[in-house]
Design an enzyme around this catalytic site. Sequence first.
Site, short mmCIF file in Angstrom:
data_model
loop_
_atom_site.label_atom_id
_atom_site.label_comp_id
_atom_site.label_asym_id
_atom_site.label_seq_id
_atom_site.Cartn_x
_atom_site.Cartn_y
_atom_site.Cartn_z
N HIS A 332 40.88 36.63 37.58
CA HIS A 332 39.69 36.03 37.45
C HIS A 332 39.84 34.52 37.15
CE1 HIS A 332 37.07 39.50 38.41
NE2 HIS A 332 37.93 40.01 37.67
N ASP A 403 40.99 42.50 33.02
CA ASP A 403 40.37 43.40 33.93
C ASP A 403 40.79 43.04 35.62
OD1 ASP A 403 38.72 40.99 33.80
OD2 ASP A 403 37.48 41.95 35.08
N GLU A 404 40.71 44.00 36.32
CA GLU A 404 40.76 43.71 37.66
C GLU A 404 41.95 43.23 38.22
OE1 GLU A 404 36.32 44.46 39.73
OE2 GLU A 404 36.64 42.45 38.58
N ILE A 405 43.07 43.30 37.95
CA ILE A 405 44.35 43.04 38.60
C ILE A 405 44.47 43.43 39.76
CG2 ILE A 405 46.90 42.83 38.26
CD1 ILE A 405 45.53 41.30 36.12
N ASP A 453 40.58 48.28 31.71
CA ASP A 453 41.46 48.25 33.00
C ASP A 453 43.02 47.96 32.33
OD1 ASP A 453 38.95 47.13 33.33
OD2 ASP A 453 39.47 46.73 35.66
#
EC number: 3.2.1.52
Length: 647
Positions: A332, A403-405, A453
Amino acid sequence: MLNGKRQIVTQHNKIANKERNGRAGRTEHSGSVGSGLPPSPSWATYKYLRQSSQVSLLKFLAAYSTTMQILIVILLMGFLLASAAPFSSSQSDSGVNVWPKPRNFSWPQPQAHLLSPNFAITSPANHKYLSSAVKRYHQLLLSEHHRPLVNPSSSVRINTSAPPLLTLSITVADLAAPLHHGVDESYTLTIPITGGAANLWAQTAWGAMRGLETLSQLVWGDPSLVAVGVYVWDSPLFGHRGVMLDTSRNFYGVEDILRTIEAMSANKLNVFHWHITDSHSFPLLLPSEPDLASKGSYGSAMQYSPADVTKIVEFGLEHAVRVVPEIDAPGHTGSWAEAYPEIVTCANMFWWPDGVDWADRLASEPGTGHLNPLNPKTYQVLKNVIHDVSTLFPEPFFHAGADEIIPGCWKADPTIQSFLSKGGTLSELLDLFVNSTFPYIVSLNRTVVYWEDVLLDDNVKVQATILPPEHTILQTWNNGHNNTKRIVSSGYRVIVSSSEFYYLDCGHGDFLGNNSLYDQQTGSDTGNGGSWCGPFKTWQTIYNYDITYGLTEDEAKLVLGGEVALWSEQADPTVLDARIWPRTSALAESLWSGNRDAMGMKRSAEATDRLNEWRSRIVARGVRAEPIQPLWCIRNPGMCNTVNSFG
């Protein structure tokens, strides 16, 4: 004197603990450290004090300090008020309501007197934030003139010829207690049936502010009436009760944030989680890295200056709301590439190229970019950012995202491709990134908060050994109770933001253009509104969610509380209030006093009328909260309920 003081507190705690241990399912999770004061005035305590009063009351009181004398008098007054019906709550029957519902509220003979036009508040003068709150509430009490949707006069005895309420005296035991997680927010409020003088006692200034809000909700009408013969003891079940707002995808002005914080305070919420940056924009102007905002924001009119941050943080303190910053990384971070393209992988690339499998996408939504853990300059820039943010925000929690790699984004970079070709893994890359940043954040006396995550992702996650639980908090957003259980069973503290229950942006459809999902003639995805996290989260859904469900008593102690989250793909200032309120009021009550009644039954049905009233009051205070029912339902009690089960 010290031994006598210790004796009464010890005796009280023995009684209170005995009663509390016998109350199934009523565990506090505030994380407060022992204050040496009773956590809850119990019925047995009143009996103990009544027996003690058989000796000379003056001699009895003379043995204690002034603060303890005040506490004892308040407890005795509470006993007199509660003796007819200990801890009874008649607020919903009377039409006079407090939201969130207090833990213990006694009003055995609903009566109201006039609030004197010369009403005055006396409080400690050497606490600038409490003094600001006293001034604010004094003005509100005298000027609000709230008109309830249901006139209380039919159930409340109004005596305008009785002595009016003239004063409120505030006593605070510990004025030095900072607004950190676990601070004592309890308060005791007594309004005698004879009018005259009310008393508010709190362990800290922040608890006193909660009591002032409760008093403000016990005043209504023009001329102003105030409930008398009231005793309240109140304290939150959970110490972390928050709202997360994303200001990267769409920008919110300072006044929008201040209005949100003010409404949070009225709902006794205490954490504004500020998701400041993301791939879409970097709106925070930092002294050490000004190019990140000057090049990465949506424009100079859509930036937060250091002065703006100071204003927001100070406003939060004046309203007993902590401001927790989040700088999400290494994912992000596409907006960072406007200033430093060399440290961001897959920046400004199309998020899901044509013909590419979902597993090989570059982002989970439009807006690509991850910081490159193999580039040393990444850490030079990031440490400047962390330093500046820690300076601007005195809050001990620092949210570092993680988060969200997305594997495809890192794999798009040549240096990472070379690293992987030599046997390296994406999880090792994340290990390297966390090991290079986590110790630095901790060195600044911060506790690091990550999205879950970082430890629970199926593909890219760190080893638990590099995240010591004493310095780490995980925020869960997937798989409901299951992930909460996984986190606490590993020994980590957790903040609950389950997307199935607490995501406020869900159910408004998807924001992608050229989406064939919506080109259907037989209806489209009606089950979830075309939203990945649909359907829309109703206030009842939020209210009824039990964040410690399925946990052992020891595991439940690691649940700090919860946050609703408003991601801003389809939200901006024009819809901000309606997206958040009054659904977040439901979270506020469930985390403050619970979602069950004295019999252990879910109380959302009983809460409906109260929430309608509360929504009406906050709308009058300037919060554009959406309605939960037609006005007809409030005017016709019970007619909008169902007596049958759906499904």
